[in-house]
Design an enzyme around this catalytic site. Structure first.
Site, PDB file in Angstrom:
ATOM      1  N   SER A  16       0.417  -0.951   0.048  1.00  0.00           N
ATOM      2  CA  SER A  16      -0.272  -0.102  -0.107  1.00  0.00           C
ATOM      3  C   SER A  16       0.896   1.332  -0.215  1.00  0.00           C
ATOM      4  CB  SER A  16      -0.633  -0.006   1.379  1.00  0.00           C
ATOM      5  OG  SER A  16      -1.891  -1.536   1.211  1.00  0.00           O
ATOM      6  N   LYS A  65     -10.641  -5.401   9.352  1.00  0.00           N
ATOM      7  CA  LYS A  65     -11.502  -4.776   9.114  1.00  0.00           C
ATOM      8  C   LYS A  65     -13.238  -4.727   9.501  1.00  0.00           C
ATOM      9  CE  LYS A  65      -9.290  -6.169   4.869  1.00  0.00           C
ATOM     10  NZ  LYS A  65      -9.549  -6.450   3.062  1.00  0.00           N
ATOM     11  N   THR A 153     -16.774 -26.019   3.469  1.00  0.00           N
ATOM     12  CA  THR A 153     -17.114 -25.615   4.114  1.00  0.00           C
ATOM     13  C   THR A 153     -18.373 -25.179   3.741  1.00  0.00           C
ATOM     14  OG1 THR A 153     -15.920 -24.967   6.408  1.00  0.00           O
ATOM     15  CG2 THR A 153     -18.129 -25.322   6.617  1.00  0.00           C
TER      16      THR A 153
HETATM   17  P1  ATR Z   1     -10.981 -14.051   3.940  1.00  0.00           P
HETATM   18  O1  ATR Z   1     -11.766 -13.130   4.538  1.00  0.00           O
HETATM   19  O2  ATR Z   1      -9.716 -13.206   4.019  1.00  0.00           O
HETATM   20  O3  ATR Z   1     -11.459 -13.747   3.115  1.00  0.00           O
HETATM   21  P2  ATR Z   1     -11.625 -16.435   5.747  1.00  0.00           P
HETATM   22  O4  ATR Z   1     -12.671 -16.225   6.367  1.00  0.00           O
HETATM   23  O5  ATR Z   1     -10.823 -17.043   6.995  1.00  0.00           O
HETATM   24  O6  ATR Z   1     -10.622 -15.525   5.289  1.00  0.00           O
HETATM   25  O7  ATR Z   1     -11.513 -17.475   4.292  1.00  0.00           O
HETATM   26  C1  ATR Z   1     -10.891 -17.893   3.563  1.00  0.00           C
HETATM   27  C2  ATR Z   1     -11.594 -19.066   2.567  1.00  0.00           C
HETATM   28  O8  ATR Z   1     -10.839 -19.955   2.467  1.00  0.00           O
HETATM   29  C3  ATR Z   1     -12.877 -20.156   3.300  1.00  0.00           C
HETATM   30  O9  ATR Z   1     -13.952 -19.647   2.181  1.00  0.00           O
HETATM   31  C4  ATR Z   1     -12.500 -21.374   3.365  1.00  0.00           C
HETATM   32  O10 ATR Z   1     -13.172 -22.457   3.000  1.00  0.00           O
HETATM   33  P3  ATR Z   1     -13.820 -22.549   4.929  1.00  0.00           P
HETATM   34  O11 ATR Z   1     -15.067 -21.610   4.962  1.00  0.00           O
HETATM   35  O12 ATR Z   1     -13.943 -24.175   4.318  1.00  0.00           O
HETATM   36  O13 ATR Z   1     -12.625 -22.719   6.179  1.00  0.00           O
HETATM   37  C5  ATR Z   1     -11.429 -21.104   2.232  1.00  0.00           C
HETATM   38  N1  ATR Z   1     -10.097 -22.079   2.544  1.00  0.00           N
HETATM   39  C6  ATR Z   1      -8.859 -22.234   3.387  1.00  0.00           C
HETATM   40  N2  ATR Z   1      -7.992 -22.656   3.386  1.00  0.00           N
HETATM   41  C7  ATR Z   1      -8.327 -23.877   2.051  1.00  0.00           C
HETATM   42  C8  ATR Z   1      -8.349 -24.739   1.845  1.00  0.00           C
HETATM   43  N3  ATR Z   1      -7.140 -25.996   2.072  1.00  0.00           N
HETATM   44  N4  ATR Z   1      -9.532 -25.638   1.084  1.00  0.00           N
HETATM   45  C9  ATR Z   1     -10.217 -25.421   0.447  1.00  0.00           C
HETATM   46  N5  ATR Z   1     -10.524 -24.151   1.265  1.00  0.00           N
HETATM   47  C10 ATR Z   1      -9.402 -23.410   2.315  1.00  0.00           C
END
Ligand code: ATR
Length: 278
Positions: A16, A65, A153
């Site tokens: 940034s 945020k 999920t």
């Molecule tokens: P952000 O606010 O940065 O988007 P977050 O709320 O932690 O971060 O969300 C991360 C996303 O990445 C979610 O959709 C998560 O899936 P889950 O809701 O099932 O946790 C997804 N994610 C993270 N690691 C993953 C993995 N190894 N495989 C599939 N999805 C993943």
């Protein structure tokens, strides 16, 4: 002389300052953009101190945020709808919160692929976190009327649709369901952290069912070309990169703070060189 900055934890690797210093140069505006790292246990005290520093505005990144909202005096429509803020401006009415992430995504995509913004476009969003929510909301406000959401999920995909969707068609899907029906979509947006360095050899799903000409977007920008985008490229998809969104959301924040008309495109090549070097 604008006093701007970024709060988050950690913020050391943020791009940034580079972006905003270049936007100041581009617009002939004088100012400073500083990184303000705040440890979670010091959040309340440090944010109250920020009020006395008289910053003209600041960006908010992970993990604050949502946490910043009770300290603000007002929210714009998008920030209110999402319950998340990435830009704060000091106004006569106090601290106003905005969210420029989704609009940054949509406009950087529209700059490159205007043809996909129409009612018949079928969109698939991968992920259901904060980033997915911002992008879903902004896509929903565009001409696009069909956005399916696939997530590891699945209940989170259902919740996202329930919370945000208004008047458009949306199905929650498992990752496997999405993987086997990729040929149905005109736009596929990867919003999770899967594939981000140091996990750059990972991919959220195989792209065996992807068809030529589909627009494939990945919001991960380190590495610039993720494995997901490389595989999409092999299948002759049209690629949209995470750093394009990153630059455009910053341009919107800058516009809110300074009431100028900053442009992302003239900075893009130099930004790509800068990202390659870090
Ligand atoms: P952000 O606010 O940065 O988007 P977050 O709320 O932690 O971060 O969300 C991360 C996303 O990445 C979610 O959709 C998560 O899936 P889950 O809701 O099932 O946790 C997804 N994610 C993270 N690691 C993953 C993995 N190894 N495989 C599939 N999805 C993943």
């Amino acid at each position: 002389m604008y006093k701007l900055g970024l709060i988050g934890y950690p913020v050391g690797h943020s791009m940034s300052p580079w972006i905003h210093e270049n936007l100041m140069k581009q617009q002939g505006v004088e100012g400073k953009y500083e990184l303000i790292e705040i440890k979670p246990e010091e959040f309340d005290e440090k944010v109250k101190m920020l009020k006395t520093k008289e910053l003209d505005g600041f960006n908010v990144t992970v993990p604050y945020k949502e946490k910043i909202i009770p300290y603000l005096d007002g929210l714009d429509q998008s920030a209110r709808h999402l319950g998340a803020v990435n830009t704060v401006k000091l106004t006569n009415d106090g601290w106003m919160g905005y969210n420029t992430d989704g609009q940054g995504f949509v406009d950087s995509l529209r700059n490159r692929f205007p043809d996909i913004f129409h009612k018949g476009s079928q969109t698939l969003l991968l992920g259901s976190g904060g980033a997915a929510r911002g992008i879903y909301e902004a896509l929903m406000r565009s001409e696009i009327t069909k956005i399916d959401v696939a997530n590891r999920t699945t209940t989170r995909a259902e919740e996202l649709i329930q919370d945000i969707s208004a008047g458009i068609s949306s199905q929650p899907l498992t990752l496997n369901q999405a993987e086997s029906t990729l040929e149905n979509y005109d736009l596929i947006v990867q919003t999770t952290t899967v594939g981000m360095s140091p996990g750059h050899d990972q991919m959220i799903m195989s792209l065996d069912h992807l068809t030529k000409g589909t627009v494939v977007s990945d919001i991960v920008y380190r590495p610039m070309k993720t494995k997901f985008l490389s595989e999409a490229d092999k299948r002759e998809a049209r690629l949209h990169f995470g750093h394009e969104m990153l630059l455009q959301q910053a341009v919107y924040a800058f516009k809110i703070w300074t009431d100028t008309e900053p442009q992302a495109v003239p900075l893009l090549k130099e930004f790509e060189q800068k990202l390659k070097g870090v």
